[in-house]
Write a protein that holds these residues in place. Structure first.
Motif, PDB file in Angstrom:
ATOM      1  N   ALA A   1       0.806  -0.684   0.275  1.00 12.26           N
ATOM      2  CA  ALA A   1       0.108   0.047   0.101  1.00 12.26           C
ATOM      3  C   ALA A   1       1.140   1.713   0.141  1.00 12.26           C
ATOM      4  N   ALA A   2       1.904   1.143   0.652  1.00 13.73           N
ATOM      5  CA  ALA A   2       2.941   2.518   0.845  1.00 13.73           C
ATOM      6  C   ALA A   2       3.749   2.560  -0.700  1.00 13.73           C
ATOM      7  N   GLY A   3       3.812   1.237  -1.305  1.00  8.33           N
ATOM      8  CA  GLY A   3       4.550   1.410  -2.457  1.00  8.33           C
ATOM      9  C   GLY A   3       3.561   2.384  -3.393  1.00  8.33           C
ATOM     10  N   ILE A   4       2.503   1.359  -3.339  1.00  8.22           N
ATOM     11  CA  ILE A   4       1.668   2.757  -4.051  1.00  8.22           C
ATOM     12  C   ILE A   4       0.954   4.290  -3.908  1.00  8.22           C
ATOM     13  N   LEU A   5       1.026   3.850  -2.490  1.00 10.92           N
ATOM     14  CA  LEU A   5       0.667   5.764  -2.616  1.00 10.92           C
ATOM     15  C   LEU A   5       2.262   6.832  -2.899  1.00 10.92           C
ATOM     16  N   LEU A   6       3.186   6.269  -2.399  1.00 11.17           N
ATOM     17  CA  LEU A   6       4.012   7.088  -2.890  1.00 11.17           C
ATOM     18  C   LEU A   6       4.612   6.610  -4.694  1.00 11.17           C
ATOM     19  N   ASN A   7       4.588   5.470  -4.826  1.00 14.02           N
ATOM     20  CA  ASN A   7       4.852   5.984  -6.515  1.00 14.02           C
ATOM     21  C   ASN A   7       3.714   6.971  -7.252  1.00 14.02           C
ATOM     22  N   GLU A   8       2.431   6.813  -7.169  1.00 15.57           N
ATOM     23  CA  GLU A   8       0.929   7.396  -7.163  1.00 15.57           C
ATOM     24  C   GLU A   8       1.600   8.996  -7.376  1.00 15.57           C
ATOM     25  N   LEU A   9       2.246   9.170  -6.363  1.00 12.93           N
ATOM     26  CA  LEU A   9       1.720  10.719  -5.098  1.00 12.93           C
ATOM     27  C   LEU A   9       3.384  11.317  -6.377  1.00 12.93           C
ATOM     28  N   ARG A  10       4.710  10.546  -6.731  1.00 12.01           N
ATOM     29  CA  ARG A  10       5.550  10.609  -7.296  1.00 12.01           C
ATOM     30  C   ARG A  10       5.448  11.388  -8.508  1.00 12.01           C
ATOM     31  N   ALA A  11       4.054  10.361  -9.166  1.00 11.87           N
ATOM     32  CA  ALA A  11       4.086  10.754 -10.213  1.00 11.87           C
ATOM     33  C   ALA A  11       4.047  11.447 -10.625  1.00 11.87           C
ATOM     34  N   GLY A  12       2.465  12.258  -9.356  1.00 18.14           N
ATOM     35  CA  GLY A  12       1.712  13.484 -10.289  1.00 18.14           C
ATOM     36  C   GLY A  12       0.111  12.627  -9.941  1.00 18.14           C
ATOM     37  N   GLN A  13       0.343  11.160  -9.930  1.00 19.23           N
ATOM     38  CA  GLN A  13      -1.174  10.957 -10.523  1.00 19.23           C
ATOM     39  C   GLN A  13      -2.440  10.697  -9.571  1.00 19.23           C
ATOM     40  N   ILE A  14      -1.372  10.841  -7.820  1.00 15.19           N
ATOM     41  CA  ILE A  14      -2.935  11.945  -7.049  1.00 15.19           C
ATOM     42  C   ILE A  14      -3.454  12.949  -7.432  1.00 15.19           C
ATOM     43  N   GLY A  15      -2.423  13.637  -8.073  1.00 13.37           N
ATOM     44  CA  GLY A  15      -2.687  15.465  -8.534  1.00 13.37           C
ATOM     45  C   GLY A  15      -0.899  16.164  -8.699  1.00 13.37           C
ATOM     46  N   ARG A  16      -1.613  17.996  -8.672  1.00 15.21           N
ATOM     47  CA  ARG A  16      -0.376  18.530  -8.591  1.00 15.21           C
ATOM     48  C   ARG A  16      -0.398  19.549  -7.474  1.00 15.21           C
ATOM     49  N   ILE A  17       1.033  18.310  -6.386  1.00 12.87           N
ATOM     50  CA  ILE A  17       0.793  18.453  -5.007  1.00 12.87           C
ATOM     51  C   ILE A  17       2.240  19.191  -4.559  1.00 12.87           C
ATOM     52  N   SER A  18       2.414  19.669  -3.455  1.00 14.61           N
ATOM     53  CA  SER A  18       3.505  20.222  -3.336  1.00 14.61           C
ATOM     54  C   SER A  18       3.375  19.862  -1.444  1.00 14.61           C
ATOM     55  N   LEU A  19       5.053  19.473  -0.913  1.00 18.38           N
ATOM     56  CA  LEU A  19       5.337  18.906  -0.237  1.00 18.38           C
ATOM     57  C   LEU A  19       5.887  19.818   0.917  1.00 18.38           C
ATOM     58  N   GLN A  20       5.812  21.067   0.465  1.00 16.97           N
ATOM     59  CA  GLN A  20       6.263  22.213   1.603  1.00 16.97           C
ATOM     60  C   GLN A  20       5.928  23.858   1.299  1.00 16.97           C
ATOM     61  N   LYS A  21       5.513  24.132   1.926  1.00 23.13           N
ATOM     62  CA  LYS A  21       5.170  25.957   1.449  1.00 23.13           C
ATOM     63  C   LYS A  21       6.399  26.809   2.397  1.00 23.13           C
ATOM     64  N   PRO A  22       6.532  27.458   1.683  1.00 23.26           N
ATOM     65  CA  PRO A  22       7.905  28.476   2.259  1.00 23.26           C
ATOM     66  C   PRO A  22       7.222  29.448   3.258  1.00 23.26           C
TER      67      PRO A  22
END
Length: 279
Positions: free
Chosen positions: A252-273
């Protein structure tokens, strides 16, 4: 949790960067647009000194556009020149090449070319960008950390010289949140941290900042309470079950991380300024 990940070639790279920096006019620092601050290397900032810096926010097509704009505003206040790009884009490469001469005092660039150093931590897309700048493959590129291991020098026309360097992480990442988010982005090899822990930690952030995207991607009727519960939900939706009907957290972790990295979940920023300090 801190990460210590400093292979021998990275120690050599730091020494190489220090040696070549004396010749450099402009530093091109390639950052991951999804987490620009976490993907900055304080060692590089120290080595750069007061030289002009082009902050290249790569993988901008994967990042939240509004957050990227906020990062650009932040870097302008720091005296840097920010530019959001997609490293494979020839158009974006031309934009970078066009802006570099204007970052140094006017001179005869044929007689004295602009020496640029391209730097960045592993897996921010530095080698891909280098290939785009040169217009041919001069650096090995892959979607994993620590591919480039030797320094290169490439002349671009008569007016620009670009030095490429291996991706360099600092010896120890003390900031716990940075450790997890860098791992979630793919900047740190998966063997350095536990995948399920990384995914659960990233899940907490995603549940807080991008709940609608999670619900849409994984067809969740209600939001889980936390990161581990999110892995449970994703695992059940994707059939990551083992004997007894329990969820295989690693899958499950592999799925979530792979799809996060590929942008398949959406356009996501992991840090704000950082927020501007009030007087």
């Amino acid at each position: 949790m801190s990460v210590q990940w400093f292979p021998g070639h990275m120690h050599r790279a730091r020494k190489q960067i220090a040696l070549v920096m004396a010749k450099v006019d402009v530093v091109i620092e390639v950052l991951d647009a999804r987490l620009p601050g976490y993907s900055e290397n304080p060692l590089l900032r120290e080595l750069r000194g007061g030289r002009p810096c082009l902050k290249v926010l790569n993988k901008s097509d994967l990042a939240d556009p509004a957050v990227t704009e906020a990062w650009k505003d932040f870097y302008r206040t720091q005296g840097a020149v920010p530019m959001e790009i997609v490293g494979t884009s020839a158009k974006d490469a031309k934009r970078i090449l066009a802006v570099l001469p204007g970052m140094v005092p006017p001179r005869n660039f044929i007689m004295q070319p602009v020496n640029c150093l391209i730097v960045g931590i592993p897996n921010v897309g530095k080698s891909t960008l280098m290939n785009a700048l040169v217009g041919r493959r001069v650096a090995r590129a892959a979607n994993q950390a620590a591919i480039t291991t030797k320094q290169k020098r490439v002349h671009i026309g008569d007016e620009l010289t670009i030095y490429d360097t291996p991706g360099v992480l600092w010896p120890k990442i003390e900031n716990e949140e940075a450790s997890y988010m860098l791992a979630a982005s793919g900047a740190v090899r998966e063997t350095a941290m536990d995948n399920a822990e990384v995914a659960a930690r990233a899940g907490v952030y995603l549940l807080r900042e991008y709940p609608e995207l999670l619900q849409a991607r994984y067809k969740l009727t209600e939001l889980p309470a936390g990161g581990l519960e999110l892995l449970e939900a994703v695992g059940r939706k994707r059939g990551c079950l083992v004997k007894g009907g329990e969820v295989d957290q690693d899958k499950a972790a592999g799925i979530l991380l792979n799809e996060l990295r590929a942008g398949q979940i959406g356009r996501i920023s992991l840090q704000k300024p950082p927020k501007a300090k009030k007087d």
